[in-house]
Enzyme design. Sequence first.
Site, short mmCIF file in Angstrom:
data_model
loop_
_atom_site.label_atom_id
_atom_site.label_comp_id
_atom_site.label_asym_id
_atom_site.label_seq_id
_atom_site.Cartn_x
_atom_site.Cartn_y
_atom_site.Cartn_z
N PHE A 1 0.85 -1.19 0.00
CA PHE A 1 0.00 0.00 0.00
C PHE A 1 0.89 1.25 0.00
CE2 PHE A 1 -2.94 3.06 2.00
CZ PHE A 1 -4.07 2.82 1.26
N ASP B 1 2.10 -5.96 7.64
CA ASP B 1 0.90 -5.12 7.67
C ASP B 1 -0.29 -6.05 7.44
OD1 ASP B 1 -1.25 -3.46 7.05
OD2 ASP B 1 0.05 -1.91 6.21
N TYR C 1 -10.83 -0.66 10.83
CA TYR C 1 -12.06 -0.20 10.16
C TYR C 1 -12.40 -1.04 8.92
CZ TYR C 1 -8.40 2.34 7.60
OH TYR C 1 -7.26 2.65 6.92
N LYS C 2 -11.54 -2.00 8.57
CA LYS C 2 -11.83 -2.86 7.41
C LYS C 2 -12.64 -4.06 7.92
CE LYS C 2 -8.14 -0.81 4.76
NZ LYS C 2 -6.71 -0.75 4.44
N ARG D 1 -13.00 -4.01 -7.31
CA ARG D 1 -12.80 -4.93 -6.18
C ARG D 1 -14.13 -5.26 -5.50
NH1 ARG D 1 -8.52 -2.63 -1.94
NH2 ARG D 1 -10.22 -1.12 -1.70
C1 LIG Z 1 -5.97 0.55 4.43
C2 LIG Z 1 -4.49 0.44 4.47
C3 LIG Z 1 -3.70 1.44 5.06
C4 LIG Z 1 -4.32 2.72 5.54
O1 LIG Z 1 -3.60 3.38 6.54
P1 LIG Z 1 -4.35 4.47 7.43
O2 LIG Z 1 -3.26 5.13 8.18
O3 LIG Z 1 -5.34 3.77 8.28
O4 LIG Z 1 -5.06 5.42 6.51
C5 LIG Z 1 -2.33 1.21 5.18
N1 LIG Z 1 -1.77 0.07 4.71
C6 LIG Z 1 -2.51 -0.89 4.11
C7 LIG Z 1 -1.85 -2.12 3.60
C8 LIG Z 1 -3.88 -0.72 3.94
O5 LIG Z 1 -4.60 -1.65 3.31
#
Ligand SMILES: *Cc1c(COP(=O)(O)O)cnc(C)c1O
Length: 398
Positions: free
Chosen positions: A114, A185, A210-211, A357
């Site tokens: 990400f 992660d 939150y996911k 997705r």
């Molecule tokens: C959703 C996601 C994030 C988002 O980070 P936030 O700080 O919560 O906005 C980071 N890394 C991955 C792999 C994600 O899927």
Amino acid sequence: MKSNFSATKSLFDIPKDIIYLDGNSLGPPTTITSKKINTFINEKWAKLLIKGWNSDKWIDKPKNIGNRIATLIGAENDSVIVGDTLSIRTYQALHAAIKLKPKGKVILSDSGNFPSDLYIAQGLIESLNLSYELRIVEPHEVFDCITEEVAVLLLTEVDYRSSRKHNMLQLTTKAHTMGAITIWDLAHSTGVLSVKLQEANADFAVGCTYKYLNGGPGSPAFIYVAPKHQAKSENAIKGWLGHASPFNFTKQFQPSSGIDKMQIGTPPIIASTALEASLDIFDIVDIKDIGIETIKLTEFFIDQTHKHCPELKLISPTCSQKRGAHLAFAFTDGYALMQCLIEHGVIGDFRMPNLIRFGFNPLFIDQNDVSKALEILFDIMQNKKWDKPEFKVKSYVT
Ligand SMILES: *Cc1c(COP(=O)(O)O)cnc(C)c1O
């Protein structure tokens, strides 16, 4: 299977005319979330005021919730703490890993990671003027690229776009033989896959809530530090709540022990209350069953789209053991197609350049929902209903 998914489905508050296949981006609220928050505000915050930090144990929430999440990710007790955002947690984990002084000078990641994770690594190297190189390789090359040059292996277990899942045990083991430290992660794993941090001998992990944990938009993130690293790990952001005795208000920072040292500032108690409401649902299901059900739903979706919608090209792994709980398909007009699906009550999302997705969280999505979503999808595709100018206007958040 002992988990009852029709029972969990009834505990979510989703509009009846919507099939929600985007729980991988933002989980829906539970039916008790608003009640719990209202009760908290009216009965706790309003009545206890500042006394609540002690009498209602608000101060213990980051660790208590951390321990509940630990059971979902195969982590030891008192090795997970909740608060702040995933991006901040990634910064902390990377900084702490580097401070453990692994021999190499390369932070190894992959092109499927990400962007925030990669930006955090780039920013940390730049701002601290470190002589580290961020090396980004293709996901399938990661294993071979773990050499003695590598200090930290920074990976997301399930690719946010393709859903490809890394082999955590295998990669962590190789990293350790090369003297590297691992950071996993778990954004797209937590709450839907059986993660086994302890079994994989993982060093650090981070994730959001939150996911698939349905904690609510911007709900607090978490960090895992393996017990063996806790004493030597340093918190990059030395806030007062990471101090051994915050209420002594001393001028000199003295880190707390254990996972508590990764705290920074005042925890978000209203957001934590929403998260606790959704974690209650995980008390009545087995995370293994969620994984099994996810595979059934995704396999059904793949099979049906393959038969009836060959224009959609599956880019997720076809082997269910090698992917997470969402599916991604390439389609040239993917953005318009997704807007049209949303207009017809099927919510997924779009990722550049051409990916749509769909997420499958068995806590609130069943086979019947998937069948209905497929019917709508096939109708839209066969009649090219997406091919209208209004579906091609891009919003900021996709
Ligand atoms: C959703 C996601 C994030 C988002 O980070 P936030 O700080 O919560 O906005 C980071 N890394 C991955 C792999 C994600 O899927």
